[in-house]
Design a protein around this motif. Sequence first.
Motif, PDB file in Angstrom:
ATOM      1  N   ASN A 171      14.501 -19.875   5.679  1.00 55.20           N
ATOM      2  CA  ASN A 171      13.596 -20.630   6.542  1.00 55.20           C
ATOM      3  C   ASN A 171      12.660 -21.566   5.791  1.00 55.20           C
ATOM      4  N   ASN A 172      12.266 -21.170   4.581  1.00 60.19           N
ATOM      5  CA  ASN A 172      11.227 -21.919   3.873  1.00 60.19           C
ATOM      6  C   ASN A 172      11.624 -22.391   2.482  1.00 60.19           C
ATOM      7  N   GLY A 173      12.816 -22.042   2.027  1.00 60.78           N
ATOM      8  CA  GLY A 173      13.231 -22.461   0.699  1.00 60.78           C
ATOM      9  C   GLY A 173      12.656 -21.583  -0.397  1.00 60.78           C
ATOM     10  N   GLU A 174      12.607 -22.123  -1.592  1.00 57.85           N
ATOM     11  CA  GLU A 174      12.234 -21.361  -2.786  1.00 57.85           C
ATOM     12  C   GLU A 174      10.781 -21.583  -3.207  1.00 57.85           C
ATOM     13  N   GLY A 175       9.940 -22.080  -2.329  1.00 59.49           N
ATOM     14  CA  GLY A 175       8.564 -22.394  -2.699  1.00 59.49           C
ATOM     15  C   GLY A 175       7.710 -21.165  -2.965  1.00 59.49           C
ATOM     16  N   ASP A 176       6.440 -21.418  -3.255  1.00 69.19           N
ATOM     17  CA  ASP A 176       5.498 -20.335  -3.520  1.00 69.19           C
ATOM     18  C   ASP A 176       5.351 -19.448  -2.297  1.00 69.19           C
ATOM     19  N   ILE A 177       5.198 -18.160  -2.554  1.00 69.91           N
ATOM     20  CA  ILE A 177       5.070 -17.183  -1.486  1.00 69.91           C
ATOM     21  C   ILE A 177       3.683 -16.554  -1.566  1.00 69.91           C
ATOM     22  N   PRO A 178       2.913 -16.620  -0.517  1.00 72.64           N
ATOM     23  CA  PRO A 178       1.563 -16.061  -0.574  1.00 72.64           C
ATOM     24  C   PRO A 178       1.575 -14.543  -0.703  1.00 72.64           C
ATOM     25  N   GLY A 179       0.487 -13.996  -1.223  1.00 74.07           N
ATOM     26  CA  GLY A 179       0.334 -12.558  -1.304  1.00 74.07           C
ATOM     27  C   GLY A 179      -0.330 -12.006  -0.051  1.00 74.07           C
ATOM     28  N   TRP A 180      -0.644 -10.733  -0.074  1.00 75.20           N
ATOM     29  CA  TRP A 180      -1.328 -10.127   1.064  1.00 75.20           C
ATOM     30  C   TRP A 180      -2.639 -10.865   1.330  1.00 75.20           C
ATOM     31  N   THR A 181      -3.065 -10.878   2.568  1.00 75.76           N
ATOM     32  CA  THR A 181      -4.346 -11.491   2.891  1.00 75.76           C
ATOM     33  C   THR A 181      -5.493 -10.745   2.218  1.00 75.76           C
ATOM     34  N   SER A 182      -5.367  -9.438   2.077  1.00 72.29           N
ATOM     35  CA  SER A 182      -6.331  -8.631   1.318  1.00 72.29           C
ATOM     36  C   SER A 182      -5.674  -7.292   1.002  1.00 72.29           C
ATOM     37  N   SER A 183      -6.113  -6.688  -0.089  1.00 75.63           N
ATOM     38  CA  SER A 183      -5.522  -5.413  -0.534  1.00 75.63           C
ATOM     39  C   SER A 183      -6.601  -4.570  -1.212  1.00 75.63           C
ATOM     40  N   ILE A 184      -7.674  -4.340  -0.514  1.00 73.24           N
ATOM     41  CA  ILE A 184      -8.839  -3.670  -1.079  1.00 73.24           C
ATOM     42  C   ILE A 184      -8.474  -2.271  -1.584  1.00 73.24           C
ATOM     43  N   ASN A 185      -8.758  -2.044  -2.861  1.00 73.48           N
ATOM     44  CA  ASN A 185      -8.604  -0.753  -3.568  1.00 73.48           C
ATOM     45  C   ASN A 185      -7.161  -0.390  -3.915  1.00 73.48           C
ATOM     46  N   VAL A 208      -0.780   9.625   6.053  1.00 74.85           N
ATOM     47  CA  VAL A 208      -0.153   9.755   7.367  1.00 74.85           C
ATOM     48  C   VAL A 208      -0.003   8.413   8.073  1.00 74.85           C
ATOM     49  N   GLY A 209      -0.677   7.374   7.563  1.00 73.12           N
ATOM     50  CA  GLY A 209      -0.564   6.082   8.217  1.00 73.12           C
ATOM     51  C   GLY A 209      -0.691   4.919   7.263  1.00 73.12           C
ATOM     52  N   ILE A 210       0.119   3.885   7.490  1.00 73.41           N
ATOM     53  CA  ILE A 210      -0.014   2.594   6.816  1.00 73.41           C
ATOM     54  C   ILE A 210      -0.116   1.552   7.916  1.00 73.41           C
ATOM     55  N   LEU A 211      -1.278   0.909   8.005  1.00 72.93           N
ATOM     56  CA  LEU A 211      -1.549  -0.033   9.088  1.00 72.93           C
ATOM     57  C   LEU A 211      -1.971  -1.366   8.482  1.00 72.93           C
ATOM     58  N   LEU A 212      -1.014  -2.270   8.335  1.00 78.28           N
ATOM     59  CA  LEU A 212      -1.256  -3.551   7.663  1.00 78.28           C
ATOM     60  C   LEU A 212      -0.709  -4.717   8.495  1.00 78.28           C
ATOM     61  N   ARG A 213      -1.008  -4.730   9.766  1.00 79.89           N
ATOM     62  CA  ARG A 213      -0.528  -5.815  10.606  1.00 79.89           C
ATOM     63  C   ARG A 213      -1.211  -7.122  10.214  1.00 79.89           C
ATOM     64  N   GLU A 214      -0.456  -8.212  10.315  1.00 77.42           N
ATOM     65  CA  GLU A 214      -0.945  -9.563  10.013  1.00 77.42           C
ATOM     66  C   GLU A 214      -1.590  -9.629   8.641  1.00 77.42           C
ATOM     67  N   HIS A 215      -0.892  -9.126   7.632  1.00 72.99           N
ATOM     68  CA  HIS A 215      -1.422  -9.112   6.268  1.00 72.99           C
ATOM     69  C   HIS A 215      -0.598  -9.961   5.306  1.00 72.99           C
ATOM     70  N   SER A 216       0.316 -10.760   5.831  1.00 72.05           N
ATOM     71  CA  SER A 216       1.163 -11.639   5.004  1.00 72.05           C
ATOM     72  C   SER A 216       2.015 -10.854   4.016  1.00 72.05           C
ATOM     73  N   LEU A 217       2.490  -9.697   4.423  1.00 72.32           N
ATOM     74  CA  LEU A 217       3.441  -8.966   3.593  1.00 72.32           C
ATOM     75  C   LEU A 217       4.773  -9.697   3.623  1.00 72.32           C
ATOM     76  N   THR A 218       5.459  -9.729   2.490  1.00 73.21           N
ATOM     77  CA  THR A 218       6.752 -10.401   2.379  1.00 73.21           C
ATOM     78  C   THR A 218       7.731  -9.439   1.699  1.00 73.21           C
ATOM     79  N   GLY A 219       8.783  -9.959   1.102  1.00 71.03           N
ATOM     80  CA  GLY A 219       9.701  -9.122   0.353  1.00 71.03           C
ATOM     81  C   GLY A 219      10.503  -8.180   1.227  1.00 71.03           C
ATOM     82  N   THR A 220      10.812  -7.013   0.686  1.00 65.35           N
ATOM     83  CA  THR A 220      11.698  -6.046   1.332  1.00 65.35           C
ATOM     84  C   THR A 220      11.026  -4.685   1.402  1.00 65.35           C
ATOM     85  N   LEU A 221      11.114  -4.044   2.543  1.00 66.12           N
ATOM     86  CA  LEU A 221      10.572  -2.699   2.674  1.00 66.12           C
ATOM     87  C   LEU A 221      11.405  -1.754   1.816  1.00 66.12           C
ATOM     88  N   PRO A 222      10.783  -1.042   0.862  1.00 63.99           N
ATOM     89  CA  PRO A 222      11.564  -0.255  -0.105  1.00 63.99           C
ATOM     90  C   PRO A 222      12.042   1.085   0.444  1.00 63.99           C
TER      91      PRO A 222
END
Length: 480
Positions: A171-185, A208-222
């Motif tokens: 969709n976007n080619g090989e350009g720069d990919i932003p990181g998470w919007t924030s990743s405190i701690n 018990v929970g990972i809640l990171l909606r709208e955080h600009s996560l990319t890549g692949t879920l491991p």
Amino acid sequence: MHANDSIYDTHELSLKDDDADMMADFHETISSLDNRSRRPWYARREVFYFGGFLGLVLLITAIAVPSSKAAQAKRDGNDGPVVFVPELPANVVQTNKQEFGNTLLSYYNTYGLNGDSKMLEVGTPQQLALEWVAGSRNYALLERAQKVQRYALGVFYYSTFSQSNSQIIKNNGEGDIPGWTSSINWISSITECDWEGVTCSEDGSSVVGILLREHSLTGTLPLEMAFLQSLTTLDLTTNSVYVDGDANVTPFTHLGNLETLLMEDNYVVCTSGIPPSISALTSLSKLTMSYNILQGPMDGSIFSNLSKLTHLEIESNFLSGDVPSSIAQLPNLIYLYLRRNLLTIDLPTLLSSGSLPSIFALWLDSNTIEGSIPTSIGSNHPDLASLSITNATLSGPIPTEIGLLSGLRRVWLYENSLSGQVPSELSNLPDLEVLELYENNLSGSMPSTVCDRIQSAAYDFKALTADCQEVSCSCCTECY
């Protein structure tokens, strides 16, 4: 982000949040999950005062604080993933890596995953996570299970922070990919229970929970998500995370305790409908995978194991074929959202006696609808409050029996081929607040009792619409 993003119905804004308000006892408010964890003992701060050295301590503090703030700012920002600097001597780090690497291999073997080569390959998420855990100053203080938990979270972080995937490139080619919007701690010595978006059990031992909606996560879920066996909630809504849903093993395969899986608006790709691995999530109550790339017919056997499911949302995909009967037989299903797919829905069968016994909100818009609204709808679905079948091929009359649905509040049936007159029995619905019927083949007059019912509703977005040239309606909130 995806092909269907620009397709919205006019009632898109009144929506599921309002439906949830109507059904507050059933709705799961994910955002209200609080962090009730207790900070493990290794992370507690101890303050020591040594009389004659107090001035030296203050001097060191004055120097260290700006450095610490700079490091924290990097974690909070979008400059790239944390580059961890070992906090232990090189020989100790190497010993820790050998010891912990053996531990991880046993976990990889348990879940049938391949991890040894990835842990050794420089720059992989697995190698970076291993270096971080083994090189942390609190390594010796951590229990084995917590080391593994932090490793899995580290792999998750490095796999989804400023990483590409096939769909992003497409969709976007090989350009720069932003990181998470924030990743405190994240990737710090602080307990993972205090990381942004992470919730833990009351004793602080398990994530018990990972809640990171709208955080600009990319890549692949491991696949290392399998190591988080206590995980009950995963909310990655509106990111750009890739999952190969056709794979024999996916990140969901081993998450048997997962109760809430929110993957709406990502890149979950599956050519066989719903990812088969979802069938392993026998504790699942809420599943959202709208706005992904799910294609083809759905395998009904997947839903046979999901008897606890209350919420199924798979809108705006490319699903085709019939709606499996196993969905209609789910005993606790309250919300069913199937809009904007390529499905063929036999409405009389879907709404037959015994089907969808607990349904509260049913949205089927923009699919091929076979048949008309069955007269049995009034007796078979007493809890139905929100019905949406628009931009479809619905034909026949609106049955008078719809007036028996005492809980029905919102009805969207516009852009179909409905015929006949608007039944006055709709005024029997004490809470009716939305009735949209425009662009059909209806005729006659809007019953005055229906007008009165809508006008008396306290709902801010109450609506009554029709084709006023064919259906005389002086009380309609909008005419077409």
